[in-house]
Design an enzyme around this catalytic site. Structure first.
Site, PDB file in Angstrom:
ATOM      1  N   ASP A  45       0.811  -1.227   0.000  1.00 16.26           N
ATOM      2  CA  ASP A  45       0.000   0.000   0.000  1.00 16.26           C
ATOM      3  C   ASP A  45       0.837   1.266   0.000  1.00 16.26           C
ATOM      4  OD1 ASP A  45      -2.305  -1.638   0.165  1.00 16.26           O
ATOM      5  OD2 ASP A  45      -1.893  -1.906   2.294  1.00 16.26           O
ATOM      6  N   LYS A 103       1.969   2.026  -5.184  1.00 16.09           N
ATOM      7  CA  LYS A 103       2.686   1.582  -6.389  1.00 16.09           C
ATOM      8  C   LYS A 103       1.827   1.671  -7.630  1.00 16.09           C
ATOM      9  CE  LYS A 103       2.907  -2.485  -4.522  1.00 16.09           C
ATOM     10  NZ  LYS A 103       2.495  -2.243  -3.144  1.00 16.09           N
ATOM     11  N   GLY A 144      -4.258  -4.995  -3.941  1.00 15.33           N
ATOM     12  CA  GLY A 144      -5.307  -4.069  -4.358  1.00 15.33           C
ATOM     13  C   GLY A 144      -4.629  -2.812  -4.827  1.00 15.33           C
ATOM     14  N   HIS A 145      -4.542  -2.647  -6.114  1.00 11.63           N
ATOM     15  CA  HIS A 145      -3.871  -1.472  -6.660  1.00 11.63           C
ATOM     16  C   HIS A 145      -4.920  -0.497  -7.161  1.00 11.63           C
ATOM     17  CE1 HIS A 145      -0.056  -4.056  -7.473  1.00 11.63           C
ATOM     18  NE2 HIS A 145      -0.183  -3.707  -6.213  1.00 11.63           N
ATOM     19  N   GLN A 177       2.186  -6.346  -2.950  1.00 10.63           N
ATOM     20  CA  GLN A 177       2.477  -6.300  -1.512  1.00 10.63           C
ATOM     21  C   GLN A 177       3.724  -5.428  -1.296  1.00 10.63           C
ATOM     22  OE1 GLN A 177       1.747  -9.706  -2.857  1.00 10.63           O
ATOM     23  NE2 GLN A 177      -0.302  -8.975  -2.506  1.00 10.63           N
TER      24      GLN A 177
END
Ligand code: IMP
Ligand code: MG
Length: 414
Positions: free
Chosen positions: A13, A16, A40-41, A218
Site C-alpha cells: 500500500d 505503487k 489491491g492497486h 504487496q
C-alpha cells in the site's frame, strides 16, 4: 534491453499502482511476478477510480501488453470479474496474458485460509482471506493446479485437485468444496484465450528489445523469506522474486525503483515498530485514507522507519526511490522519523522489529501547514517539507526521483 522493476518497500500500500500507471507510458509490457488478488492497486484517472487486484496497473495505456507471470496465484473468478469490469469501460483486455505456470486459487484454498486463521487464534496473521497462503503451499507441495494443467488430460487435474483437497482441513472437504472447485476450474478454462507459454512470452519480448516493466505486489517487509515472518504473505515480494516469478535471469534486470510512503502503514497483524497509537496515528489514517483496498480494514499507521527503509534498499538493490503521499503529512506540527532500533543497551537492525523490548530513537522535524498538492517541482515545496525529504534522501542513499503530493495522476513533484 533490460526489464525495470517497481516495487513496494514497506508493508504494501505504498501507492505503487498509480506510479506504475504513470511509468507505463514508457513501456511496451507491464508484468506482475507474484501474489494474487490479495493485492489491491488503485489508480485514479479523472473522476474514475479503478481498483485492480490481478491485472497489472497499466490498463489505461491501450498500447501496453499486460502479463500475469508464473510466480502468481490467480483466482480465475476474480480475474474474469476484473476483465469484465475493464471491458465495460471500454478497455481492450485481449492484451492480458497469463503464464501457463501461474497457479490457480480454488475455493478450498480460501476455506483453508480461513480455517488456518481460526486455528491461529490470537496469533492470527490477519490475511486478506483470499486463499493465497494455501495456494502457495500446494505449489510447493507439488499438488497445485496450474493454468498449464487445464485441459491437459495426461495431467488429470481432477486427481490433483483431490490430492489438494486431501491436504486441506476438514472445512475444505465434502461435496460442496469439490463442487465449487470444479466450477472454479471451469472458470479457469474460460481464461484459456489469455494463457500463454509464460517463459517464451517474456523471453521473446526481452529478445525483441521490448521495454518491460515488472510490477511488484504487496511490499518488501511482507516477503516470505525476509519480511516480518510469520506475519508475511506467502510469496517473494522482493526484487529477486521478479526473476523467479517470471523465469528470467538477474542479468535481465535494469533499474529497481522502490516506492516508499512518506510514513508507514500496515494492514493485518505483526510488527510495525513506528506505529503511533495516539491521535497522530489517527490523523495519518484519516488524512491518508488508510483503509484496505481489498478488505476495507483500517490500516495501522506510524512514522517513516529509516531502519526498515535501509533494510529494503539493501534487500532489493534499489537504484532509485519514489516517495508517495507526502501531502498526508501536511498539518503536523512535527513530523517524526524512526532513525535506529535498540534492544537493551545494544543497537539493533531490522531483524529486531518483533522484539518485545525493542526501543527506538525518533527524530522529530518541523512540519508544514501549507497545502502542497499543487507543487510540481520539489524545489517549490515548503522549506520544512524539503528538509524532511532531504532526511529521507540521506537515509535511503539512493536518489529520490519523484514525490507524490496528491491522489490525482498529475499530482507529482520532481
Ligand atoms: P495474505 O497475503 O492474504 O496471506 O496476507 C498475509 C499478510 O499480508 C496480511 O497481513 C495481509 O494484510 C498482508 N497483505 C497481503 N497483500 C497485501 C497488500 O496488497 N497490501 C497490504 N498488505 C497485504
Ligand atoms: Mg494495496
Amino acid at each position: 534491453m533490460k526489464a525495470d522493476i517497481i516495487l513496494g518497500c514497506q508493508w504494501g500500500d505504498e501507492g505503487k499502482g498509480r506510479i506504475v500507471d504513470l511509468y507505463a507510458a514508457d513501456y511496451d509490457v507491464v508484468a506482475r511476478f507474484g501474489g494474487g488478488d490479495n493485492a489491491g492497486h488503485s489508480i485514479v484517472v479523472g473522476s474514475q477510480e479503478l481498483a485492480l487486484r490481478i491485472v497489472p496497473s497499466a490498463v489505461m495505456h491501450p498500447g501496453v501488453e499486460l502479463f500475469i507471470g508464473g510466480g502468481t496465484v490467480v483466482n480465475p473468478q476474480t480475474l474474469l470479474d476484473e476483465l469484465g469490469r475493464l471491458e465495460a469501460i471500454g478497455i481492450d483486455t485481449s492484451r492480458v496474458k497469463i503464464s501457463d505456470r501461474a497457479h490457480i486459487v480454488l475455493p478450498h484454498h480460501v476455506m483453508r485460509d480461513a480455517a488456518a486463521e481460526r486455528e491461529r487464534g490470537s496469533a492470527a496473521i490477519g490475511t486478506t482471506g483470499r486463499g493465497i497462503g494455501p495456494a502457495y503451499v500446494d505449489r510447493v507441495a507439488r499438488s497445485g493446479i496450474r493454468f498449464a494443467d487445464i485441459g491437459n488430460a495426461t495431467l488429470r487435474p481432477f486427481d490433483k485437485l483431490r490430492a489438494g483437497l486431501a491436504q486441506g482441513d476438514k472445512g475444505a472437504q465434502g461435496d460442496k468444496g469439490g463442487q465449487d472447485d470444479r466450477e472454479m476450474l471451469e472458470a479457469a478454462g474460460r481464461l484459456a484465450p489469455h494463457v500463454v507459454d509464460g517463459v517464451e512470452y517474456i523471453h521473446e519480448r526481452l529478445y525483441d528489445g521490448k521495454r518491460i516493466l515488472l510490477e511488484g505486489a504487496q511490499g518488501t517487509l511482507l516477503d516470505v523469506g525476509y519480511g516480518t515472518y510469520p506475519y508475511v504473505t506467502s510469496s517473494h515480494t522482493i526484487a529477486g522474486g521478479a526473476c523467479t516469478g517470471l523465469g528470467i535471469g538477474p542479468g535481465s534486470i535494469g533499474r529497481v525503483i522502490g516506492v516508499f510512503k512518506a510514513y508507514c502503514t500496515r494492514v493485518g497483524a505483526g510488527p510495525l515498530p513506528s506505529e503511533l497509537h495516539d491521535e497522530r496515528g489517527e490523523k495519518l489514517r484519516r488524512q491518508g485514507g488508510e483503509f484496505g483496498t481489498v478488505t476495507g480494514r483500517p490500516r495501522r499507521c506510524g512514522w517513516f522507519d529509516a531502519v526498515a527503509a535501509r533494510y529494503a534498499v539493501a534487500l532489493n538493490g534499489l537504484t532509485s526511490a519514489i516517495v508517495t503521499k507526502l501531502d498526508v503529512l501536511t498539518g503536523f506540527e512535527r513530523v517524526g522519523l524512526v532513525t535506529s532500533y535498540r534492544v537493551g543497551d545494544r543497537s539493533a537492525g531490522f531483524s529486531a522489529a518483533g522484539e518485545p523490548d525493542l526501543q527506538m530513537d525518533v527524530e522529530e522535524l518541523p512540519g508544514w501547514s501549507e497545502p502542497i498538492s499543487d507543487c510540481r517541482r520539489i524545489a517549490d515545496l515548503p522549506a520544512t517539507a524539503r528538509a524532511y525529504l532531504q532526511r529521507l534522501q540521506e537515509v535511503l542513499k539512493v536518489p529520490i526521483e519523484m514525490v507524490s503530493v496528491g491522489r490525482e495522476r498529475s499530482q507529482l513533484a520532481r
